[in-house]
Design a protein around this motif. Structure first.
Motif, PDB file in Angstrom:
ATOM      1  N   GLU A 129       0.824  -1.203   0.000  1.00 18.10           N
ATOM      2  CA  GLU A 129       0.000   0.000   0.000  1.00 18.10           C
ATOM      3  C   GLU A 129       0.859   1.254   0.000  1.00 18.10           C
ATOM      4  O   GLU A 129       1.953   1.276   0.575  1.00 18.10           O
ATOM      5  N   ASP A 130       0.338   2.296  -0.641  1.00 18.84           N
ATOM      6  CA  ASP A 130       0.983   3.611  -0.631  1.00 18.84           C
ATOM      7  C   ASP A 130      -0.122   4.662  -0.711  1.00 18.84           C
ATOM      8  O   ASP A 130      -0.443   5.161  -1.784  1.00 18.84           O
ATOM      9  N   LEU A 133       0.627   7.784  -2.601  1.00 22.02           N
ATOM     10  CA  LEU A 133       0.605   7.662  -4.065  1.00 22.02           C
ATOM     11  C   LEU A 133      -0.801   7.873  -4.589  1.00 22.02           C
ATOM     12  O   LEU A 133      -1.023   8.655  -5.529  1.00 22.02           O
ATOM     13  N   GLN A 152       0.480  -1.615  -4.928  1.00 21.36           N
ATOM     14  CA  GLN A 152       0.196  -0.207  -5.217  1.00 21.36           C
ATOM     15  C   GLN A 152       1.463   0.622  -5.002  1.00 21.36           C
ATOM     16  O   GLN A 152       1.518   1.518  -4.161  1.00 21.36           O
ATOM     17  N   SER A 153       2.474   0.298  -5.793  1.00 18.94           N
ATOM     18  CA  SER A 153       3.753   0.993  -5.726  1.00 18.94           C
ATOM     19  C   SER A 153       3.854   2.008  -6.863  1.00 18.94           C
ATOM     20  O   SER A 153       3.064   1.984  -7.814  1.00 18.94           O
ATOM     21  N   GLN A 154       4.842   2.868  -6.777  1.00 18.17           N
ATOM     22  CA  GLN A 154       5.058   3.853  -7.832  1.00 18.17           C
ATOM     23  C   GLN A 154       5.336   3.169  -9.160  1.00 18.17           C
ATOM     24  O   GLN A 154       4.813   3.571 -10.206  1.00 18.17           O
TER      25      GLN A 154
END
Length: 264
Positions: A129-130, A133, A152-154
């Motif tokens: 999770e981010d 972002l 859910q990364s860059q």
């Protein structure tokens, strides 16, 4: 003495429902390095730049359309198939329609049962999770991303924005509505008794809540040389969330398939 270059076989690359061929473009570099295939990216009718079919426009009609495209391109020669989600189901169908010509199948998060009620899937979850972002992204795009993303990364967001969003934005909603009313094949490839002893690799995400990873295991009865890899963490866009592992499996499959086309 000059050695004649090794001939390449067509590889038909078929996307899933709601997107277009661009979702498979991240695989291009690995496939090009293999020097085994001529790549044929397919936009199914109603997706990408391909005009929609007339009525009834369901899955049987998409299959007939794809069969004709392959026949026009490959003739009676060998070819291979790579499909994602719905496209993977169509690739299973095409392998059955072209026995002896289909040399290999590479299936990403494949649909096995079009009817979602028949699928065995895990509950939706996010492993990476981010929140920051998602807060920086346009709300509509953030929702589209978070609806499917397990990672859910860059990096995953950048891949999604480049390769998935454009297809989502240009999909023909009427075509999708017609497809949803005739979303079946009879019989389904998984229900047939014949076997295809060709190189088959299936990649699934352990957290894929769309098509899951249990149902594809049933295809082993049909494909004696099948390899299945369940990547973790990964969801329905498994090749975008685990690009290095996906590339390694694709490389292995490409060389196994290439050996099928070597002179005896």
């Amino acid at each position: 003495m000059q050695v004649a270059p090794k001939s390449r076989i067509p590889l038909f690359m078929v996307h899933g429902n709601g997107v277009d061929h661009r979702i498979l473009k991240p695989l291009e570099a690995e496939l090009a390095n293999a020097q085994i295939f001529d790549l044929h990216y397919v936009d199914l009718p109603g997706f990408g730049t391909c005009p929609p079919l007339g009525n009834p426009g369901g899955l049987p009609e998409l299959a007939n359309w794809l069969e004709e495209l392959i026949r026009q391109t490959a003739g009676e020669g060998p070819f291979a198939l790579l499909g994602n989600s719905l496209g993977a189901l169509l690739c299973q169908e095409m392998a059955d329609r072209f026995p002896g010509q289909a040399q290999g199948l590479f299936l990403l998060a494949p649909v096995v049962f079009p009817d979602a009620a028949r699928r065995t899937v895990p509950e939706a979850q996010v492993v990476v999770e981010d929140p920051g972002l998602l807060a920086r992204i346009d709300p509509r795009q953030a929702q589209q991303f978070s609806d499917i993303a397990v990672v859910q990364s860059q990096q995953a967001w950048q891949s999604f924005a480049q390769w998935v969003l454009p297809g989502l934005d240009c999909a023909n909603l009427r075509s999708m509505a017609k497809l949803s009313k005739r979303y079946f094949l009879d019989p389904l490839p998984v229900e047939r008794k014949s076997q295809l002893d060709i190189p088959v690799t299936i990649l699934c995400g352990r957290q894929d809540h769309i098509t899951g990873y249990r149902d594809p295991e049933r295809l082993s009865r049909r494909y004696p040389s099948m390899r299945i890899r369940v990547l973790d963490p990964a969801g329905h866009n498994v090749h975008l969330e685990q690009p290095e592992q996906a590339a390694a499996e694709l490389r292995d499959w490409a060389h196994r398939t290439g050996r099928m086309n070597e002179p005896a």
